[in-house]
Design an enzyme around this catalytic site. Structure first.
Site, PDB file in Angstrom:
ATOM      1  N   HIS A  19       9.173  -0.640  -4.667  1.00 57.25           N
ATOM      2  CA  HIS A  19       7.980  -0.016  -5.061  1.00 57.25           C
ATOM      3  C   HIS A  19       7.555  -0.462  -6.679  1.00 57.25           C
ATOM      4  O   HIS A  19       7.629   0.550  -7.455  1.00 57.25           O
ATOM      5  CB  HIS A  19       7.910   1.407  -5.071  1.00 57.25           C
ATOM      6  CG  HIS A  19       6.571   2.103  -4.968  1.00 57.25           C
ATOM      7  ND1 HIS A  19       6.030   3.310  -4.165  1.00 57.25           N
ATOM      8  CD2 HIS A  19       5.346   1.703  -5.486  1.00 57.25           C
ATOM      9  CE1 HIS A  19       5.077   3.351  -4.391  1.00 57.25           C
ATOM     10  NE2 HIS A  19       4.435   2.587  -5.164  1.00 57.25           N
TER      11      HIS A  19
ATOM     12  N   ALA B 102       0.728  -1.079  -0.070  1.00 56.49           N
ATOM     13  CA  ALA B 102       0.113   0.135  -0.059  1.00 56.49           C
ATOM     14  C   ALA B 102       0.927   1.022  -0.037  1.00 56.49           C
ATOM     15  O   ALA B 102       1.353   1.680  -1.083  1.00 56.49           O
ATOM     16  CB  ALA B 102      -0.804  -0.153   1.149  1.00 56.49           C
ATOM     17  N   ARG B 103       1.202   1.873   1.161  1.00 57.11           N
ATOM     18  CA  ARG B 103       2.017   2.853   1.320  1.00 57.11           C
ATOM     19  C   ARG B 103       2.899   2.634   2.611  1.00 57.11           C
ATOM     20  O   ARG B 103       2.507   1.999   3.361  1.00 57.11           O
ATOM     21  CB  ARG B 103       1.389   4.255   1.520  1.00 57.11           C
ATOM     22  CG  ARG B 103       0.757   4.853   0.229  1.00 57.11           C
ATOM     23  CD  ARG B 103       1.803   5.277  -0.878  1.00 57.11           C
ATOM     24  NE  ARG B 103       1.605   5.989  -1.741  1.00 57.11           N
ATOM     25  CZ  ARG B 103       1.155   5.336  -3.135  1.00 57.11           C
ATOM     26  NH1 ARG B 103       1.398   3.970  -3.096  1.00 57.11           N
ATOM     27  NH2 ARG B 103       0.623   5.885  -3.964  1.00 57.11           N
TER      28      ARG B 103
ATOM     29  N   GLU C 241      10.680   6.296   1.124  1.00 51.41           N
ATOM     30  CA  GLU C 241      11.100   6.110  -0.037  1.00 51.41           C
ATOM     31  C   GLU C 241      11.845   7.224  -0.786  1.00 51.41           C
ATOM     32  O   GLU C 241      11.452   8.358  -0.634  1.00 51.41           O
ATOM     33  CB  GLU C 241      10.041   5.768  -1.105  1.00 51.41           C
ATOM     34  CG  GLU C 241       9.425   4.447  -0.849  1.00 51.41           C
ATOM     35  CD  GLU C 241       8.256   4.066  -1.729  1.00 51.41           C
ATOM     36  OE1 GLU C 241       8.029   4.740  -2.765  1.00 51.41           O
ATOM     37  OE2 GLU C 241       7.565   3.201  -1.120  1.00 51.41           O
TER      38      GLU C 241
END
Ligand SMILES: *[C@@H]1O[C@H](CO)[C@@H](O)[C@H](O)[C@H]1NC(C)=O
Ligand SMILES: *[C@@H]1O[C@H](CO)[C@@H](O)[C@H](O)[C@H]1NC(C)=O
Length: 333
Positions: free
Chosen positions: A294, A246-247, A276
């Site tokens: 990612h 997700a994040r 990130e």
């Protein structure tokens, strides 16, 4: 009659033909000259974008504009009414600030579901089986390693707990079923029987206590930041495996590293990180965890679908003054 103007923030990589056919034919397209946030704000102030009514933006364009936060929203072109974001997650955009300025925001749902859920499944298998250690050992010329890696676990018969049962969560549920996993889920509101596909609805606490594998599939916002932290790790089923596509910031990375060190979390599979492209050194140093940078939607097919979807939002904004897929916060507007 003069054509309306649209602003392209970021690159178009795949759907050039669709862009030509749908956008270039009905609008003037302009791109910023700015290479930094300060330059972009200056360019906005200069009036260069005053005729812009809608913008298409990519996730990567954040490298130039920075986050679409309150400061940036205030600087956006005065006639801009639509912001079409090419991505499912839109945590880079302060939607409340956009609402206050009368800007409608759209995202790209469903087009991302398959490739993200595939990445999810890869991480579940990799983390359960501990594939990283052995893959690295082989490349270093030791085949399974001078001491073979610890035995992994099978997905068959395990309980998958999905936190956030949107399109990706539901897609994952179907894929996990093919691997013999049973799904239970927590979502702020319970799904209809039909949508839930028979998955059991449990409380947040129950999900943590009884899942063998926990998958995070919820959006990042003020309410979900660090929804998984020390307190949550403490009540999880010992030896749990956690995956996140997700994040990064929905989970407290520091607390995760500690839970891994204590053995409370057996392994994890991550596609996203809190800061990130920085990755927590405690994760890098842990040979057992499965880490990818990612890559959730990093396929030709999905990137193309996402661009086409975003183009459709932009076209609809220009032609009809209406977005195809407005973000959740603006669904009723
Ligand atoms: C994978 O395992 C190798 C060998 O144990 C280790 O050096 C490496 O850091 C691990 N990779 C990740 C991403 O954890
Ligand atoms: C999950 O809960 C959220 C928040 O209440 C809701 O908006 C969403 O529609 C739910 N998901 C589904 C698939 O019902």
């Amino acid at each position: 009659m003069t054509k309306p103007t649209v602003l392209l923030l970021g690159e178009l990589d795949h759907a050039h033909k669709q862009w030509q056919d749908s956008i270039a034919s009905i609008a003037n397209v302009i791109e910023p000259k700015a290479r930094s946030r300060a330059e972009f704000i200056e360019e906005c102030k200069s009036g260069a974008f005053d005729s812009v009514i809608a913008a298409y933006r990519t996730f990567m364009s954040v490298a130039i504009t920075g986050l679409i936060d309150e400061e940036l929203v205030a600087a956006l072109p005065k006639n801009l009414k639509f912001l079409c974001h090419n991505g499912a997650g839109y945590d880079q955009i302060d939607v409340q600030a956009c609402i206050a300025k009368g800007i409608r925001v759209s995202n790209v749902p469903t087009a991302v579901d398959d490739s993200t859920a595939d990445t999810n499944m890869f991480l579940i298998l990799g983390a359960l089986r501990g594939f990283n250690t052995s893959m690295m050992a082989l490349r270093e010329g030791h085949f399974k390693g001078s001491t073979p890696p610890p035995l992994g676990h099978d997905p068959q018969g395990k309980v998958l707990g999905i936190l956030g049962m949107g399109g990706i969560g539901r897609n994952l549920m179907k894929k996990a079923a093919a691997f013999g996993m049973t799904t239970q889920y927590y979502n702020r509101s319970k799904l209809s029987e039909e949508l839930s596909g028979g998955a059991k609805y449990v409380s947040f606490e129950e999900l943590l206590k009884t899942s063998d594998v926990l998958s995070l599939n919820l959006p990042l916002n003020k309410q979900t930041r660090h929804i998984i932290s020390t307190k949550e790790f403490e009540i999880m089923k010992p030896g749990i495996v956690i995956v996140n596509t997700a994040r990064g910031a929905v989970m407290d990375e520091d607390a995760l590293v500690k839970a891994l060190e204590k053995g409370q979390v057996w392994s994890c599979g991550l596609d996203v990180y809190e800061e990130e492209p920085k990755v927590h050194p405690g994760l890098i140093a842990n040979p057992h965890v499965m880490l990818v940078p990612h890559m959730g939607t990093w396929t030709v097919e999905t990137q193309t679908k996402m661009e086409v979807w975003c183009i459709n939002n932009l076209r609809s904004a220009v032609e009809k003054g209406k977005l195809v897929s407005p973000v959740f916060e603006q669904k009723d507007m």
